[in-house]
Design a protein around this motif. Structure first.
Motif, PDB file in Angstrom:
ATOM      1  N   GLY A 200       0.773  -1.135   0.336  1.00  0.00           N
ATOM      2  CA  GLY A 200      -0.621   0.494   0.186  1.00  0.00           C
ATOM      3  C   GLY A 200       0.442   0.963  -0.302  1.00  0.00           C
ATOM      4  N   ILE A 201       1.686   1.470   0.813  1.00  0.00           N
ATOM      5  CA  ILE A 201       2.652   2.147   1.183  1.00  0.00           C
ATOM      6  C   ILE A 201       3.722   2.710  -0.596  1.00  0.00           C
ATOM      7  N   THR A 202       3.839   1.534  -0.636  1.00  0.00           N
ATOM      8  CA  THR A 202       4.455   1.473  -2.195  1.00  0.00           C
ATOM      9  C   THR A 202       3.549   2.223  -3.383  1.00  0.00           C
ATOM     10  N   GLU A 203       2.670   1.696  -3.628  1.00  0.00           N
ATOM     11  CA  GLU A 203       1.605   2.606  -4.546  1.00  0.00           C
ATOM     12  C   GLU A 203       1.625   3.741  -4.470  1.00  0.00           C
ATOM     13  N   GLU A 204       1.144   3.842  -2.881  1.00  0.00           N
ATOM     14  CA  GLU A 204       1.368   5.543  -2.615  1.00  0.00           C
ATOM     15  C   GLU A 204       2.169   6.230  -3.400  1.00  0.00           C
ATOM     16  N   LYS A 205       3.378   5.412  -2.928  1.00  0.00           N
ATOM     17  CA  LYS A 205       4.366   6.150  -3.756  1.00  0.00           C
ATOM     18  C   LYS A 205       5.106   6.386  -4.772  1.00  0.00           C
ATOM     19  N   THR A 206       4.790   5.057  -5.402  1.00  0.00           N
ATOM     20  CA  THR A 206       4.841   4.976  -7.200  1.00  0.00           C
ATOM     21  C   THR A 206       3.976   6.587  -7.866  1.00  0.00           C
ATOM     22  N   SER A 207       2.816   6.553  -7.403  1.00  0.00           N
ATOM     23  CA  SER A 207       1.630   7.210  -7.980  1.00  0.00           C
ATOM     24  C   SER A 207       1.605   8.557  -7.727  1.00  0.00           C
ATOM     25  N   ARG A 208       2.385   8.795  -6.545  1.00  0.00           N
ATOM     26  CA  ARG A 208       2.888  10.422  -6.029  1.00  0.00           C
ATOM     27  C   ARG A 208       1.234  11.436  -4.661  1.00  0.00           C
ATOM     28  N   ILE A 209       0.536   9.923  -5.232  1.00  0.00           N
ATOM     29  CA  ILE A 209      -0.456  10.525  -3.878  1.00  0.00           C
ATOM     30  C   ILE A 209       0.010  11.088  -2.784  1.00  0.00           C
ATOM     31  N   VAL A 210       1.028  10.307  -2.637  1.00  0.00           N
ATOM     32  CA  VAL A 210       1.599  10.769  -0.895  1.00  0.00           C
ATOM     33  C   VAL A 210       2.112  11.813  -1.032  1.00  0.00           C
ATOM     34  N   GLU A 211       2.177  12.926  -1.875  1.00  0.00           N
ATOM     35  CA  GLU A 211       3.162  13.737  -2.061  1.00  0.00           C
ATOM     36  C   GLU A 211       1.789  14.454  -0.958  1.00  0.00           C
ATOM     37  N   ILE A 213      -0.467  13.846   0.435  1.00  0.00           N
ATOM     38  CA  ILE A 213      -1.795  13.608   2.096  1.00  0.00           C
ATOM     39  C   ILE A 213      -0.430  14.289   2.522  1.00  0.00           C
ATOM     40  N   ILE A 214       1.353  13.627   2.824  1.00  0.00           N
ATOM     41  CA  ILE A 214       2.235  14.446   3.158  1.00  0.00           C
ATOM     42  C   ILE A 214       1.762  16.006   3.728  1.00  0.00           C
ATOM     43  N   SER A 215       1.221  16.981   2.971  1.00  0.00           N
ATOM     44  CA  SER A 215       1.092  18.397   2.583  1.00  0.00           C
ATOM     45  C   SER A 215       0.272  18.151   4.575  1.00  0.00           C
ATOM     46  N   SER A 216      -0.402  17.461   4.427  1.00  0.00           N
ATOM     47  CA  SER A 216      -1.929  17.891   5.667  1.00  0.00           C
ATOM     48  C   SER A 216      -1.637  16.604   7.371  1.00  0.00           C
ATOM     49  N   VAL A 217      -0.829  15.402   6.564  1.00  0.00           N
ATOM     50  CA  VAL A 217      -0.657  14.943   7.547  1.00  0.00           C
ATOM     51  C   VAL A 217       0.927  14.711   7.799  1.00  0.00           C
ATOM     52  N   LYS A 218       1.169  14.053   9.129  1.00  0.00           N
ATOM     53  CA  LYS A 218       3.271  13.947   9.052  1.00  0.00           C
ATOM     54  C   LYS A 218       3.172  12.675   8.856  1.00  0.00           C
ATOM     55  N   PRO A 219       4.385  12.312   8.119  1.00  0.00           N
ATOM     56  CA  PRO A 219       4.362  11.167   8.189  1.00  0.00           C
ATOM     57  C   PRO A 219       4.506   9.905   8.777  1.00  0.00           C
ATOM     58  N   PHE A 220       4.631  10.213  10.133  1.00  0.00           N
ATOM     59  CA  PHE A 220       5.051   9.353  11.439  1.00  0.00           C
ATOM     60  C   PHE A 220       2.932   9.218  11.713  1.00  0.00           C
ATOM     61  N   ASP A 221       2.171   9.876  11.421  1.00  0.00           N
ATOM     62  CA  ASP A 221       0.996   9.750  11.496  1.00  0.00           C
ATOM     63  C   ASP A 221       0.145   8.747  10.417  1.00  0.00           C
ATOM     64  N   LEU A 222       1.006   9.108   9.532  1.00  0.00           N
ATOM     65  CA  LEU A 222       0.333   8.447   7.782  1.00  0.00           C
ATOM     66  C   LEU A 222       0.810   6.969   8.296  1.00  0.00           C
ATOM     67  N   MET A 223       2.293   6.303   8.616  1.00  0.00           N
ATOM     68  CA  MET A 223       2.288   4.960   8.553  1.00  0.00           C
ATOM     69  C   MET A 223       1.688   4.833   9.647  1.00  0.00           C
ATOM     70  N   LEU A 224       1.610   5.233  11.000  1.00  0.00           N
ATOM     71  CA  LEU A 224       0.674   4.745  11.678  1.00  0.00           C
ATOM     72  C   LEU A 224      -0.713   4.341  11.492  1.00  0.00           C
ATOM     73  N   GLY A 225      -1.129   5.160  10.973  1.00  0.00           N
ATOM     74  CA  GLY A 225      -2.388   4.871  10.629  1.00  0.00           C
ATOM     75  C   GLY A 225      -2.856   3.684   9.523  1.00  0.00           C
ATOM     76  N   LYS A 226      -1.546   3.902   8.831  1.00  0.00           N
ATOM     77  CA  LYS A 226      -2.378   2.821   7.684  1.00  0.00           C
ATOM     78  C   LYS A 226      -1.947   1.565   9.134  1.00  0.00           C
ATOM     79  N   ILE A 227      -0.743   1.334   9.091  1.00  0.00           N
ATOM     80  CA  ILE A 227      -0.722  -0.009   9.852  1.00  0.00           C
ATOM     81  C   ILE A 227      -1.598  -0.805  11.296  1.00  0.00           C
TER      82      ILE A 227
END
Length: 441
Positions: A200-211, A213-227
């Motif tokens: 899931g993380i790899t797909e979001e990174k490849t599609s550039r959607i994560v860029e 998301i990161i503007s609104s959510v901290k990377p740690f919050d995003l990772m923990l929420g996914k887990i």
């Protein structure tokens, strides 16, 4: 915290609403129950009556072969050549030839068939001949077969746990089965759902959607929420599988029972096989213990609430610990092909713990069992193997505390890699590069 809950909600709802989730949730119990239903139906409903011709030159087995619902024996009085010629034009399934000197040469028995005979039929015929030859030899030595049978004794011991609460019946067999099942479920869930986090993380990174998301959510919050979101998806699927499998099993058992009368020859034969394989035990006072009741009693002797509670804890703890590492790998690479070089260090402890579980089942209180159930990377699987056998409370508490600390450590480590790697594109990452990311300020 609000952002973490939003990510959890989004991950959970997106995955639960997928057609693949719904199909697998419904299909897995159907396949499981359907497989065993087909096996039972074939075993019970496909038994045909076979005809076996017997040519006994010794004259010692005239009344020894007994007809049954599945076997019919026809005795012949002819020469071997004539019997073989008649057999080719008959509908018999096999021709058994017993020579005159069978007592001295038991390997001279021959079984003729148009194609081949099954192992069950061959074994049934050999058992009858072996028993009769044994009886003849024992009688010649002045010993009857009944005396020999009476001299055979089956010793079955009962295990009892001695504790501060008093004596309590225990069962090593039930503990082994329950512990093995729990360990296997955790082993599979860590691989399945941990890989989902990574992909899931790899797909979001490849599609550039994560860029975005990161503007609104901290990377740690995003990772923990996914887990945590994927963990809840896994728990939901497990719970649904348990309830659906139980319901389908009950319905299938009722349907098969209604279609197969209890007094049918097939049912009688299958019940006889079960009874032969699970002999009743003669208890003091002349009472007979039912093997089915013994199995149920063995399961009831275990501390089921403790096992369920520990299973949920170690399932979540093991998943959270490893999924953080899977998430870090997903953030460090650009595609699935590049994940292979980083998967080995993560998957080796899981594989080793499953291998160690085989040895822990033999000695659940040994040094190997203790240390592997304390180390966070192996404790989720090994401790679940040990708990049905009985583990001191302080060992369970220590293992749980270290597992929580291990999860916090891997989450911190993964977050350091995640915050840099999630926005890193077009660069082949090495272990040296990952070490630099961890200490970036």
């Amino acid at each position: 915290m609000r952002n973490i809950f939003l990510v959890i909600k989004r991950e959970y709802l997106v995955r639960v609403k997928k057609k693949s989730f719904l199909i697998m949730t419904l299909l897995a119990p159907l396949l499981f129950v359907g497989f065993y239903a087909v096996v039972i139906w074939v075993a019970i409903g496909s038994v045909d009556t076979k005809t076996v011709q017997v040519l006994d030159e010794s004259g010692l087995f005239k009344k020894e072969f007994k007809d049954s619902e599945t076997l019919k024996f026809v005795y012949l009085d002819a020469s071997l050549d004539s019997a073989k010629a008649r057999f080719k034009g008959s509908e018999a399934n096999a021709l058994v030839f017993i020579p005159k000197n069978v007592i001295n040469e038991p390997k001279s028995v021959r079984i003729y068939a148009a194609k081949n005979v099954s192992m069950d039929l061959k074994s049934d015929i050999e058992k009858v001949i072996e028993k009769q030859i044994e009886d003849i030899k024992l009688s010649a030595a002045g010993i009857t077969h009944q005396i020999l049978e009476d001299s055979r004794v089956n010793v079955t011991s009962e295990t009892i746990s001695l504790s501060d609460e008093g004596e309590k019946t225990s069962s090593s067999g039930a503990a082994t089965v329950i512990g093995g099942i729990c360990a296997f479920l955790i082993y599979m869930s860590v691989f399945i759902y941990g890989t989902q986090v990574m992909r899931g993380i790899t797909e979001e990174k490849t599609s550039r959607i994560v860029e975005v998301i990161i503007s609104s959510v901290k990377p740690f919050d995003l990772m923990l929420g996914k887990i945590i979101g994927v963990a809840l998806v896994g728990l939901t699927q497990f719970v649904l599988w348990i309830f659906l499998t139980a319901a389908l099993t009950s319905a299938t058992s009722a349907a098969l029972s209604s279609q197969m009368p209890k007094d049918s020859p097939q049912m009688k034969q299958e019940m006889k096989k079960i009874q032969d394989g699970m002999p009743n035990r003669q208890m003091p006072g002349g009472t007979v213990e039912n093997p089915i009741a013994e199995v149920l009693g063995a399961v009831n002797s275990l501390n089921i609430p403790l096992i369920i509670g520990c299973f949920l804890f170690y399932y979540l703890g093991g998943y959270l610990l490893y999924s953080a590492l899977f998430g870090a790998v997903g953030a460090a690479v650009d595609n699935d092909a590049d994940t292979q070089q980083f998967m080995l260090p993560i998957t080796l402890p899981i594989i080793f713990s499953f291998v160690f579980a085989q040895f822990v089942l033999r000695d659940p209180d040994g040094n190997l069992a203790f240390w592997t159930s304390i180390i966070p990377f192996t404790s989720p699987i090994i401790m679940m193997v040990r708990i049905p056998f009985g583990v001191p409370a302080w060992e369970i508490a220590l293992s749980m505390v270290l597992l929580v600390l291990g999860f916090m450590g891997t989450t911190w480590l993964a977050a350091r890699i995640y915050r840099v790697g999630i926005l890193m594109y077009g660069k082949k990452v090495s272990y040296k590069e990952l070490a630099k990311w961890i200490f970036y300020k």
